[in-house]
Design a protein around this motif. Structure first.
Motif, PDB file in Angstrom:
ATOM      1  N   THR A  50     -12.463  -6.149  13.894  1.00  0.00           N
ATOM      2  CA  THR A  50     -11.415  -5.772  14.848  1.00  0.00           C
ATOM      3  C   THR A  50     -10.069  -5.546  14.168  1.00  0.00           C
ATOM      4  N   LYS A  51      -9.966  -6.003  12.902  1.00  0.00           N
ATOM      5  CA  LYS A  51      -8.709  -5.827  12.157  1.00  0.00           C
ATOM      6  C   LYS A  51      -8.984  -5.164  10.807  1.00  0.00           C
ATOM      7  N   CYS A  52      -7.991  -4.404  10.337  1.00  0.00           N
ATOM      8  CA  CYS A  52      -8.092  -3.792   9.009  1.00  0.00           C
ATOM      9  C   CYS A  52      -7.759  -4.848   7.950  1.00  0.00           C
ATOM     10  N   MET A  53      -7.974  -4.493   6.681  1.00  0.00           N
ATOM     11  CA  MET A  53      -7.756  -5.467   5.617  1.00  0.00           C
ATOM     12  C   MET A  53      -6.276  -5.730   5.346  1.00  0.00           C
ATOM     13  N   TYR A  54      -5.384  -4.960   5.939  1.00  0.00           N
ATOM     14  CA  TYR A  54      -3.946  -5.166   5.716  1.00  0.00           C
ATOM     15  C   TYR A  54      -3.329  -6.109   6.732  1.00  0.00           C
ATOM     16  N   CYS A  55      -4.009  -6.305   7.870  1.00  0.00           N
ATOM     17  CA  CYS A  55      -3.449  -7.166   8.922  1.00  0.00           C
ATOM     18  C   CYS A  55      -3.960  -8.589   8.785  1.00  0.00           C
ATOM     19  N   PRO A  56      -3.068  -9.572   8.954  1.00  0.00           N
ATOM     20  CA  PRO A  56      -3.485 -10.982   8.817  1.00  0.00           C
ATOM     21  C   PRO A  56      -4.380 -11.423   9.965  1.00  0.00           C
ATOM     22  N   PRO A  84       0.796  -1.224   0.000  1.00  0.00           N
ATOM     23  CA  PRO A  84       0.000   0.000   0.000  1.00  0.00           C
ATOM     24  C   PRO A  84       0.834   1.282   0.000  1.00  0.00           C
ATOM     25  N   GLU A  85       2.031   1.233   0.570  1.00  0.00           N
ATOM     26  CA  GLU A  85       2.847   2.444   0.642  1.00  0.00           C
ATOM     27  C   GLU A  85       3.196   2.984  -0.740  1.00  0.00           C
TER      28      GLU A  85
END
Length: 118
Positions: A112-118, A54-55
């Protein structure tokens, strides 16, 4: 079944040969373009670049927005790369609006988690 690597795409939307929109997506680009058309942006969409993170995607989006100044882009400040203090991160613990894994991104209600975190 293995999970496919997520592709981060930067794309443009043109109207009459003019770039009027720059966007990013991790969806299949054609699905995103269809969503735009359904929501009133009947533009000619083209993928300009693909990244594996994403960066780089967001940096290219910012560069292209600054270069072309597309009239349909909202002028929102992008602070994706802003460094957060330990106090800011600590203040997000337990707050349901923030990803409880990275504490850096907002999450939709019920997650509880964003789509970038496993």
């Amino acid at each position: 079944v293995g999970m496919k690597a997520r592709v981060h795409s930067v794309y443009k939307g043109e109207l009459g040969g003019q770039i009027v929109y720059i966007g990013t997506t991790i969806q299949v680009p054609e699905d995103r373009f269809r969503w735009h058309k359904h929501n009133g942006k009947d533009l000619k969409f083209t993928v300009l670049a693909r990244y594996d993170n994403p960066e780089e995607m967001l940096a290219e989006e910012r560069r292209l927005i600054d270069l072309h100044k597309p009239k349909l882009n909202k002028r929102l400040k992008q602070n994706f790369n802003a460094k957060l203090t330990p106090e800011q991160l600590e203040g997000r613990k337990g707050d349901a609006s923030w990803c409880q894994s990275c504490l850096k991104r907002h999450v939709n209600k019920g997650y509880t988690k964003c789509m970038y975190c496993p």
